[in-house]
Structure formats: structure tokens, C-alpha cells
Design a protein around this motif. Structure first.
Motif, PDB file in Angstrom:
ATOM      1  N   ASP A  75      12.348   0.757   8.460  1.00  0.00           N
ATOM      2  CA  ASP A  75      12.177  -0.693   8.251  1.00  0.00           C
ATOM      3  C   ASP A  75      10.834  -1.023   7.605  1.00  0.00           C
ATOM      4  OD1 ASP A  75      14.604  -1.125   9.444  1.00  0.00           O
ATOM      5  OD2 ASP A  75      13.749  -1.478  11.439  1.00  0.00           O
ATOM      6  N   ILE A  76      10.004  -0.008   7.414  1.00  0.00           N
ATOM      7  CA  ILE A  76       8.665  -0.278   6.871  1.00  0.00           C
ATOM      8  C   ILE A  76       8.747  -0.492   5.363  1.00  0.00           C
ATOM      9  CG2 ILE A  76       6.392   0.739   6.443  1.00  0.00           C
ATOM     10  CD1 ILE A  76       6.636   2.025   9.250  1.00  0.00           C
ATOM     11  N   ASP A  77       8.112  -1.573   4.929  1.00  0.00           N
ATOM     12  CA  ASP A  77       8.035  -1.896   3.502  1.00  0.00           C
ATOM     13  C   ASP A  77       6.806  -1.170   2.950  1.00  0.00           C
ATOM     14  OD1 ASP A  77       7.441  -3.049   1.046  1.00  0.00           O
ATOM     15  OD2 ASP A  77       8.047  -5.066   1.675  1.00  0.00           O
ATOM     16  N   GLN A  78       7.070  -0.066   2.226  1.00  0.00           N
ATOM     17  CA  GLN A  78       5.991   0.807   1.766  1.00  0.00           C
ATOM     18  C   GLN A  78       5.051   0.069   0.795  1.00  0.00           C
ATOM     19  OE1 GLN A  78       8.026   4.392   0.963  1.00  0.00           O
ATOM     20  NE2 GLN A  78       6.177   5.626   0.866  1.00  0.00           N
ATOM     21  N   ARG A  79       5.645  -0.729  -0.075  1.00  0.00           N
ATOM     22  CA  ARG A  79       4.862  -1.456  -1.070  1.00  0.00           C
ATOM     23  C   ARG A  79       3.903  -2.439  -0.383  1.00  0.00           C
ATOM     24  NH1 ARG A  79       4.729  -3.680  -6.294  1.00  0.00           N
ATOM     25  NH2 ARG A  79       5.024  -5.902  -5.920  1.00  0.00           N
ATOM     26  N   ARG A  80       4.437  -3.122   0.614  1.00  0.00           N
ATOM     27  CA  ARG A  80       3.607  -4.074   1.364  1.00  0.00           C
ATOM     28  C   ARG A  80       2.450  -3.338   2.047  1.00  0.00           C
ATOM     29  NH1 ARG A  80       5.758  -8.188   6.097  1.00  0.00           N
ATOM     30  NH2 ARG A  80       3.704  -8.658   6.985  1.00  0.00           N
ATOM     31  N   ALA A  81       2.738  -2.172   2.611  1.00  0.00           N
ATOM     32  CA  ALA A  81       1.681  -1.397   3.269  1.00  0.00           C
ATOM     33  C   ALA A  81       0.643  -0.915   2.257  1.00  0.00           C
ATOM     34  CB  ALA A  81       2.295  -0.223   4.025  1.00  0.00           C
ATOM     35  N   GLU A  82       1.088  -0.516   1.062  1.00  0.00           N
ATOM     36  CA  GLU A  82       0.148  -0.098  -0.003  1.00  0.00           C
ATOM     37  C   GLU A  82      -0.768  -1.261  -0.373  1.00  0.00           C
ATOM     38  OE1 GLU A  82      -0.374   2.766  -1.277  1.00  0.00           O
ATOM     39  OE2 GLU A  82       1.462   3.972  -1.281  1.00  0.00           O
ATOM     40  N   GLN A  83      -0.180  -2.457  -0.469  1.00  0.00           N
ATOM     41  CA  GLN A  83      -0.978  -3.635  -0.847  1.00  0.00           C
ATOM     42  C   GLN A  83      -1.986  -3.979   0.255  1.00  0.00           C
ATOM     43  OE1 GLN A  83       2.221  -6.346  -1.696  1.00  0.00           O
ATOM     44  NE2 GLN A  83       2.372  -5.700  -3.841  1.00  0.00           N
ATOM     45  N   ALA A  84      -1.539  -3.869   1.524  1.00  0.00           N
ATOM     46  CA  ALA A  84      -2.443  -4.150   2.645  1.00  0.00           C
ATOM     47  C   ALA A  84      -3.590  -3.135   2.649  1.00  0.00           C
ATOM     48  CB  ALA A  84      -1.666  -4.087   3.960  1.00  0.00           C
ATOM     49  N   LYS A  85      -3.270  -1.875   2.317  1.00  0.00           N
ATOM     50  CA  LYS A  85      -4.297  -0.822   2.273  1.00  0.00           C
ATOM     51  C   LYS A  85      -5.324  -1.140   1.187  1.00  0.00           C
ATOM     52  CE  LYS A  85      -4.652   4.168   1.493  1.00  0.00           C
ATOM     53  NZ  LYS A  85      -4.598   4.491   0.072  1.00  0.00           N
ATOM     54  N   ALA A  86      -4.830  -1.543   0.003  1.00  0.00           N
ATOM     55  CA  ALA A  86      -5.743  -1.850  -1.109  1.00  0.00           C
ATOM     56  C   ALA A  86      -6.659  -3.023  -0.736  1.00  0.00           C
ATOM     57  CB  ALA A  86      -4.934  -2.169  -2.366  1.00  0.00           C
ATOM     58  N   ARG A  87      -6.092  -4.045  -0.092  1.00  0.00           N
ATOM     59  CA  ARG A  87      -6.915  -5.195   0.329  1.00  0.00           C
ATOM     60  C   ARG A  87      -7.972  -4.765   1.335  1.00  0.00           C
ATOM     61  NH1 ARG A  87      -2.141  -7.908   0.735  1.00  0.00           N
ATOM     62  NH2 ARG A  87      -2.101  -7.641   2.991  1.00  0.00           N
ATOM     63  N   ALA A  88      -7.555  -3.957   2.303  1.00  0.00           N
ATOM     64  CA  ALA A  88      -8.491  -3.515   3.349  1.00  0.00           C
ATOM     65  C   ALA A  88      -9.601  -2.658   2.739  1.00  0.00           C
ATOM     66  CB  ALA A  88      -7.732  -2.729   4.422  1.00  0.00           C
ATOM     67  N   GLU A  89      -9.228  -1.798   1.784  1.00  0.00           N
ATOM     68  CA  GLU A  89     -10.225  -0.940   1.122  1.00  0.00           C
ATOM     69  C   GLU A  89     -11.275  -1.794   0.421  1.00  0.00           C
ATOM     70  OE1 GLU A  89      -7.858   3.156   0.090  1.00  0.00           O
ATOM     71  OE2 GLU A  89      -7.888   1.572  -1.406  1.00  0.00           O
ATOM     72  N   GLU A  90     -10.779  -2.813  -0.269  1.00  0.00           N
ATOM     73  CA  GLU A  90     -11.681  -3.675  -1.020  1.00  0.00           C
ATOM     74  C   GLU A  90     -12.625  -4.399  -0.061  1.00  0.00           C
ATOM     75  OE1 GLU A  90      -9.648  -6.292  -3.765  1.00  0.00           O
ATOM     76  OE2 GLU A  90     -11.419  -7.602  -3.667  1.00  0.00           O
ATOM     77  N   ARG A  91     -12.074  -4.889   1.043  1.00  0.00           N
ATOM     78  CA  ARG A  91     -12.902  -5.629   2.017  1.00  0.00           C
ATOM     79  C   ARG A  91     -13.931  -4.702   2.674  1.00  0.00           C
ATOM     80  NH1 ARG A  91      -7.780  -9.049   3.902  1.00  0.00           N
ATOM     81  NH2 ARG A  91      -8.031 -10.711   2.384  1.00  0.00           N
ATOM     82  N   MET A  92     -13.497  -3.491   2.994  1.00  0.00           N
ATOM     83  CA  MET A  92     -14.425  -2.572   3.657  1.00  0.00           C
ATOM     84  C   MET A  92     -15.560  -2.151   2.726  1.00  0.00           C
ATOM     85  SD  MET A  92     -11.775  -0.310   5.876  1.00  0.00           S
ATOM     86  CE  MET A  92     -12.946   0.738   6.710  1.00  0.00           C
ATOM     87  N   GLY A  93     -15.292  -2.180   1.408  1.00  0.00           N
ATOM     88  CA  GLY A  93     -16.325  -1.768   0.449  1.00  0.00           C
ATOM     89  C   GLY A  93     -17.180  -2.929  -0.027  1.00  0.00           C
TER      90      GLY A  93
END
Ligand code: ATP
Length: 143
Positions: free
Chosen positions: A93-111
């Protein structure tokens, strides 16, 4: 070989604030406890543990089923495992694309050097996205 008096399977219930996601008889589970992953077989000693953001699996016969779960509690009894989780999603049930986008956002915020960024919140979002991607890649895996 079954030992007389010991349960031979576990009733597994996984509940989130939104829904009852799993209610099944299973043979084994592995739980992402906040102090580490642990396995449960029928007959396990009773315990109560809190959950981290992690991968959860249960096994029925030769087949393993994976879920991403985050935060909450698990109660273990010799014949029953109850998970009350804030978030629980089956691998398929996991939306892989959505998780990739959340990861990219989190990476940007952490940096980011922006002092308004809540680093801890970004770190948790990163953890959730990484676990979702890991669990999603497990869909339809066999032992
Ligand atoms: P996003 O930033 O993509 O919204 P999030 O980590 O902020 O993700 P949560 O607050 O953890 O999202 O979850 C909100 C709801 O969305 C929950 O019901 C959760 O199960 C669901 N959800 C979040 N991400 C995914 C995903 N990648 N695939 C499937 N369901 C998801």
C-alpha cells in the motif's frame, strides 16, 4: 515439536487511530521496538514496549508480510501480539513516489541553514520516508 501447554500460534492485531489493519493468526513476528528490533514466537514472555519508526514483519507458514510502522506501543502475551501504532502501512500500500518526494523534502530541510527549520521534525520525516522505501521494496517477498 509442540510443547504441551504452550500456544502454537499468535493472534496478531495491528491498530492505528484510523483503522484495524491486521487481525490474523500468525507464526512469528518481528517488532521495531524503541530499544531495538525483537522477535516474538508463540509462548513469548509478556512484555510491553514502545515502537520506533521501523520495519515490522509477520510470518504465516513460509510467507512473510512487511509493514512500515511508526510510534506507539506493542503488548506481547504468550498467544497474542497487539500493536497500537500511530502509523502502519502494508508494503503493497506504500506509495513509493510519495515517499521519494518526502525524502527529498526532508533532505533539503536537514541541509538548510534556515533557523526556522525544525531539524528534529525533518529527521523524523526522513526516517519515515526511508522506512517506507525499504518496506515497499519488500512487497511480495518470500522466506
Ligand atoms: P508526506 O510528507 O508524504 O505527507 P508524512 O510522513 O508526512 O508523508 P504521515 O503524517 O506519516 O505522512 O502520514 C499521513 C497519512 O498518509 C497516514 O495515513 C499514512 O499512512 C499515509 N502515508 C504517508 N506517506 C505514505 C506513503 N508513501 N504511502 C502510503 N501512505 C502514506
Amino acid at each position: 515439536m509442540a510443547i504441551p501447554g504452550l500456544p502454537t500460534s499468535l493472534t496478531l492485531e495491528i491498530v492505528t487511530p484510523d483503522r484495524a489493519l491486521v487481525a490474523e493468526q500468525v507464526d512469528e513476528v518481528e517488532v521495531p521496538g524503541s530499544r531495538g528490533y525483537f522477535g516474538v514466537l508463540p509462548g513469548h514472555a509478556p512484555l510491553l514496549a514502545s515502537l520506533q519508526v521501523g520495519e515490522f514483519w509477520y510470518r504465516k507458514g513460509q510467507e512473510k508480510y512487511y509493514l512500515a510502522i511508526a510510534f506507539g506501543f506493542v503488548e506481547v502475551l504468550p498467544d497474542k501480539v497487539t500493536v497500537l501504532a500511530q502509523i502502519a502501512e502494508r508494503a503493497e500500500d506504500i506509495d513509493q513516489r510519495r515517499a521519494e518526494q518526502a525524502k527529498a523534502r526532508a533532505e533539503e530541510r536537514m541541509g538548510s541553514r534556515n533557523p526556522d527549520i525544525d531539524f528534529e521534525r525533518a529527521r523524523v520525516a526522513m526516517m519515515k520516508s526511508l522506512i517506507r522505501l525499504q518496506v515497499s521494496s519488500r512487497a511480495r517477498t518470500h522466506v
